[in-house]
Motif scaffolding. Structure first.
Motif, PDB file in Angstrom:
ATOM      1  N   ARG A 314       0.856  -1.182   0.000  1.00  0.00           N
ATOM      2  CA  ARG A 314       0.000   0.000   0.000  1.00  0.00           C
ATOM      3  C   ARG A 314       0.897   1.238   0.000  1.00  0.00           C
ATOM      4  N   THR A 315       0.600   2.153  -0.904  1.00  0.00           N
ATOM      5  CA  THR A 315       1.515   3.272  -1.128  1.00  0.00           C
ATOM      6  C   THR A 315       1.014   4.593  -0.566  1.00  0.00           C
ATOM      7  N   ASN A 316      -0.134   4.574   0.111  1.00  0.00           N
ATOM      8  CA  ASN A 316      -0.663   5.826   0.637  1.00  0.00           C
ATOM      9  C   ASN A 316       0.134   6.268   1.874  1.00  0.00           C
ATOM     10  N   VAL A 317      -0.088   7.502   2.258  1.00  0.00           N
ATOM     11  CA  VAL A 317       0.562   8.082   3.431  1.00  0.00           C
ATOM     12  C   VAL A 317       0.218   7.263   4.670  1.00  0.00           C
ATOM     13  N   ARG A 318       1.187   7.155   5.579  1.00  0.00           N
ATOM     14  CA  ARG A 318       0.939   6.485   6.856  1.00  0.00           C
ATOM     15  C   ARG A 318       1.036   7.494   7.994  1.00  0.00           C
ATOM     16  N   ILE A 319       0.227   7.295   9.025  1.00  0.00           N
ATOM     17  CA  ILE A 319       0.318   8.132  10.225  1.00  0.00           C
ATOM     18  C   ILE A 319       0.610   7.243  11.427  1.00  0.00           C
ATOM     19  N   ARG A 320       1.074   7.871  12.493  1.00  0.00           N
ATOM     20  CA  ARG A 320       1.487   7.117  13.672  1.00  0.00           C
ATOM     21  C   ARG A 320       0.312   6.563  14.461  1.00  0.00           C
ATOM     22  N   GLY A 321      -0.886   7.027  14.177  1.00  0.00           N
ATOM     23  CA  GLY A 321      -2.033   6.628  14.982  1.00  0.00           C
ATOM     24  C   GLY A 321      -2.423   7.751  15.931  1.00  0.00           C
ATOM     25  N   TRP A 322      -3.348   7.461  16.841  1.00  0.00           N
ATOM     26  CA  TRP A 322      -3.867   8.475  17.749  1.00  0.00           C
ATOM     27  C   TRP A 322      -2.838   8.794  18.831  1.00  0.00           C
ATOM     28  N   LEU A 323      -2.486  10.076  18.937  1.00  0.00           N
ATOM     29  CA  LEU A 323      -1.461  10.498  19.902  1.00  0.00           C
ATOM     30  C   LEU A 323      -1.994  11.481  20.929  1.00  0.00           C
ATOM     31  N   GLY A 324      -3.317  11.579  21.059  1.00  0.00           N
ATOM     32  CA  GLY A 324      -3.903  12.485  22.033  1.00  0.00           C
ATOM     33  C   GLY A 324      -4.826  13.490  21.362  1.00  0.00           C
ATOM     34  N   ARG A 325      -5.274  14.460  22.150  1.00  0.00           N
ATOM     35  CA  ARG A 325      -6.197  15.477  21.664  1.00  0.00           C
ATOM     36  C   ARG A 325      -5.477  16.803  21.482  1.00  0.00           C
ATOM     37  N   ALA A 326      -5.896  17.537  20.453  1.00  0.00           N
ATOM     38  CA  ALA A 326      -5.254  18.808  20.111  1.00  0.00           C
ATOM     39  C   ALA A 326      -5.764  19.959  20.949  1.00  0.00           C
ATOM     40  N   ASP A 327      -6.974  19.849  21.480  1.00  0.00           N
ATOM     41  CA  ASP A 327      -7.539  20.956  22.254  1.00  0.00           C
ATOM     42  C   ASP A 327      -6.926  20.959  23.644  1.00  0.00           C
ATOM     43  N   GLN A 328      -5.948  21.829  23.849  1.00  0.00           N
ATOM     44  CA  GLN A 328      -5.217  21.891  25.119  1.00  0.00           C
ATOM     45  C   GLN A 328      -5.585  23.154  25.899  1.00  0.00           C
ATOM     46  N   THR A 329      -6.762  23.690  25.650  1.00  0.00           N
ATOM     47  CA  THR A 329      -7.211  24.889  26.354  1.00  0.00           C
ATOM     48  C   THR A 329      -7.142  24.661  27.858  1.00  0.00           C
ATOM     49  N   THR A 330      -6.615  25.629  28.577  1.00  0.00           N
ATOM     50  CA  THR A 330      -6.520  25.511  30.026  1.00  0.00           C
ATOM     51  C   THR A 330      -6.851  26.851  30.666  1.00  0.00           C
ATOM     52  N   LYS A 331      -7.087  26.827  31.980  1.00  0.00           N
ATOM     53  CA  LYS A 331      -7.418  28.039  32.715  1.00  0.00           C
ATOM     54  C   LYS A 331      -6.222  28.452  33.559  1.00  0.00           C
ATOM     55  N   VAL A 332      -5.862  29.725  33.456  1.00  0.00           N
ATOM     56  CA  VAL A 332      -4.749  30.275  34.223  1.00  0.00           C
ATOM     57  C   VAL A 332      -5.260  31.521  34.943  1.00  0.00           C
ATOM     58  N   LYS A 333      -5.161  31.490  36.267  1.00  0.00           N
ATOM     59  CA  LYS A 333      -5.659  32.610  37.084  1.00  0.00           C
ATOM     60  C   LYS A 333      -7.090  32.984  36.703  1.00  0.00           C
ATOM     61  N   GLY A 334      -7.911  31.953  36.462  1.00  0.00           N
ATOM     62  CA  GLY A 334      -9.324  32.170  36.168  1.00  0.00           C
ATOM     63  C   GLY A 334      -9.640  32.539  34.738  1.00  0.00           C
ATOM     64  N   MET A 335      -8.618  32.612  33.862  1.00  0.00           N
ATOM     65  CA  MET A 335      -8.854  32.981  32.467  1.00  0.00           C
ATOM     66  C   MET A 335      -8.443  31.838  31.545  1.00  0.00           C
ATOM     67  N   PHE A 336      -9.237  31.613  30.505  1.00  0.00           N
ATOM     68  CA  PHE A 336      -8.900  30.566  29.551  1.00  0.00           C
ATOM     69  C   PHE A 336      -7.748  31.020  28.663  1.00  0.00           C
ATOM     70  N   VAL A 337      -6.818  30.098  28.427  1.00  0.00           N
ATOM     71  CA  VAL A 337      -5.735  30.306  27.473  1.00  0.00           C
ATOM     72  C   VAL A 337      -5.850  29.206  26.427  1.00  0.00           C
ATOM     73  N   HIS A 338      -5.870  29.609  25.145  1.00  0.00           N
ATOM     74  CA  HIS A 338      -6.106  28.683  24.052  1.00  0.00           C
ATOM     75  C   HIS A 338      -4.831  28.476  23.220  1.00  0.00           C
ATOM     76  N   PRO A 339      -4.691  27.308  22.591  1.00  0.00           N
ATOM     77  CA  PRO A 339      -3.554  27.093  21.687  1.00  0.00           C
ATOM     78  C   PRO A 339      -3.469  28.150  20.593  1.00  0.00           C
ATOM     79  N   SER A 340      -4.611  28.637  20.117  1.00  0.00           N
ATOM     80  CA  SER A 340      -4.596  29.660  19.070  1.00  0.00           C
ATOM     81  C   SER A 340      -3.923  30.945  19.539  1.00  0.00           C
ATOM     82  N   GLN A 341      -3.980  31.226  20.848  1.00  0.00           N
ATOM     83  CA  GLN A 341      -3.314  32.420  21.374  1.00  0.00           C
ATOM     84  C   GLN A 341      -1.795  32.246  21.355  1.00  0.00           C
ATOM     85  N   VAL A 342      -1.332  31.047  21.680  1.00  0.00           N
ATOM     86  CA  VAL A 342       0.103  30.770  21.598  1.00  0.00           C
ATOM     87  C   VAL A 342       0.556  30.894  20.150  1.00  0.00           C
ATOM     88  N   ALA A 343      -0.270  30.375  19.229  1.00  0.00           N
ATOM     89  CA  ALA A 343       0.058  30.473  17.802  1.00  0.00           C
ATOM     90  C   ALA A 343       0.133  31.934  17.358  1.00  0.00           C
TER      91      ALA A 343
END
Length: 422
Positions: A314-343
């Motif tokens: 089979r010649t199609n692209v291969r991926i490593r499989g499931w490595l977790g979730r991309a949504d890493q939003t977290t709360k810091v001092k009561g405020m949400f911080v999103h991956p898009s803000q780091v980007a």
């Protein structure tokens, strides 16, 4: 025994890439002409210009949480439960016919099923797992509300297999049916297969099942080997209710091979920017499904492209499989911080190659440190500028640590929560 579903799996990679890119304008045109969501989402897009990966990468990513929010808003307004993304439906909707079934996944999110044979494209994964025409398959995915069981059943029937609709629960009754009917194959979650094996062993019996296609959960090598010791070869399928089959495992046991009906991108979490091959990022797929076209659909899952091609031919692209979730939003001092803000912080400072926001300390005593890869880790001016931008974007103070290129782990994380919660 067939080793491949069809000749598409063994095409030259350049031929496949050309075919996928050539099909993009027609997919986009079809989606826009159907009206609804895609007509607005891609209003300023000339389909004839989207014939390269670079052009595709300029289109917006539709993430699963956005899909759910759009559907909720549409239903609240008395509109289409699919929020205008589907090109099929039933009488009374934007599209008055063409849906064979409709499903409700957690959220809730509603998904249509069109009338194409093997609509979810799972036959390819079943063949790779060793299923053959004439096999009896015990299908232990749910037939209730969600499409899981129907996805596997459609592929099995395309192959010419017979399906026992076991569904979920009623373990003793399902086990009795397995011992009576003696299916050679199993589709379902790996954990339920283990339960069936253990209950059979406790009763002094051996399951007749010899092959399995599992999905819906992690399938660690330890469980794969445990099943093999009992004569069952298990293989993984990576699929979602929205996109259908995305990738599948082969006897080579080297990652998962991409389905032929999917164009894959791995993007930096929080953005739509593709990452270099081998770097962990979010799985974004374009699915060539005319009933439910998904163009740059962000699954929220993390993975990475593997080099080379599968030893099975089979010649199609291969991926490593499931490595977790991309949504890493977290709360810091009561405020949400999103991956898009780091980007966004990284975007404003071209010398920064990659960045990772580490949140440490204890709850109520949060500390943020932005670790940024750069070719000039001693650049004090860049460090100060990043600290200012971090505060501007997140409205929170944080430290900045500059590190050499290649220092940060290749795990797809943009935000790392390293706080002590005890």
């Amino acid at each position: 025994m067939p080793t491949h579903l069809d000749a598409l799996e063994t095409r030259a990679p350049a031929e496949r890439e050309a075919a996928l890119l050539a099909a993009l304008p027609d997919l986009i045109t079809h989606a826009k002409q159907a009206g609804g969501f895609w007509a607005g989402q891609l209003a300023d897009v000339d389909p004839s210009t989207v014939t390269t990966r670079a052009a595709l990468a300029r289109l917006p990513v539709l993430r699963k949480h956005e899909l759910m929010e759009r559907q909720q808003a549409s239903r609240a307004a008395g509109g289409d439960p699919f929020a205008g993304l589907a090109t099929v439906g039933w009488r009374g909707l934007l599209h008055a016919r063409g849906a064979r079934r409709v499903y409700q996944s957690p959220g809730p999110i509603y998904e249509p099923e069109g009338d194409a044979p093997d609509y979810w494209r799972t036959a390819r994964a079943l063949v790779a797992a060793g299923f053959e025409p004439g096999d009896l398959i015990h299908n232990a995915f749910s037939y209730h509300l969600t499409p899981g069981a129907w996805m596997m059943e459609a592929g099995a029937q395309t192959l010419g297999c017979t399906v026992f609709p076991g569904g979920v629960g009623n373990t003793e009754q399902q086990l009795a049916a397995i011992m009576d009917l003696k299916p050679v194959g199993y589709c379902g979650t790996p954990s339920f297969l283990r339960i069936l094996v253990e209950k059979a062993e406790a009763a002094g019996m051996r399951l007749p099942i010899r092959k399995a296609l599992v999905s819906g959960e992690a399938f660690p090598p330890s469980l794969r080997d445990w099943l093999r010791e009992r004569g069952i070869e298990g293989f993984q399928a990576y699929a979602t209710a929205d996109a259908g089959l995305i990738a599948y495992e082969t006897p080579a046991r080297e990652g998962l091979v991409l389905d032929e009906g999917v164009l894959l991108e791995i993007v930096r979490p929080g953005t739509g920017d593709p990452v270099p091959d081998g770097e962990v990022g979010e799985v974004v797929v374009t699915v060539f499904n005319r009933a439910y076209p998904l163009i740059r659909f962000g699954t929220g899952d993390l993975s990475a492209v593997l080099p080379g091609t599968c030893p099975t031919g089979r010649t199609n692209v291969r991926i490593r499989g499931w490595l977790g979730r991309a949504d890493q939003t977290t709360k810091v001092k009561g405020m949400f911080v999103h991956p898009s803000q780091v980007a966004e912080v990284v975007r404003r400072h071209p010398p920064v190659l990659r960045a990772r926001l580490v949140v440490s300390g204890r709850m109520a005593d949060d500390r943020m440190t932005l670790r940024a890869e750069t070719a000039s880790p001693d650049d004090a001016a860049l460090r100060a500028a990043l600290a200012e931008t971090l505060r501007d974007v997140t409205k929170l103070r944080g430290e900045v640590e500059l590190v050499p290129a290649g220092t940060l782990p290749n795990d797809g994380k943009v935000i790392e929560d390293a706080r002590a919660y005890d």
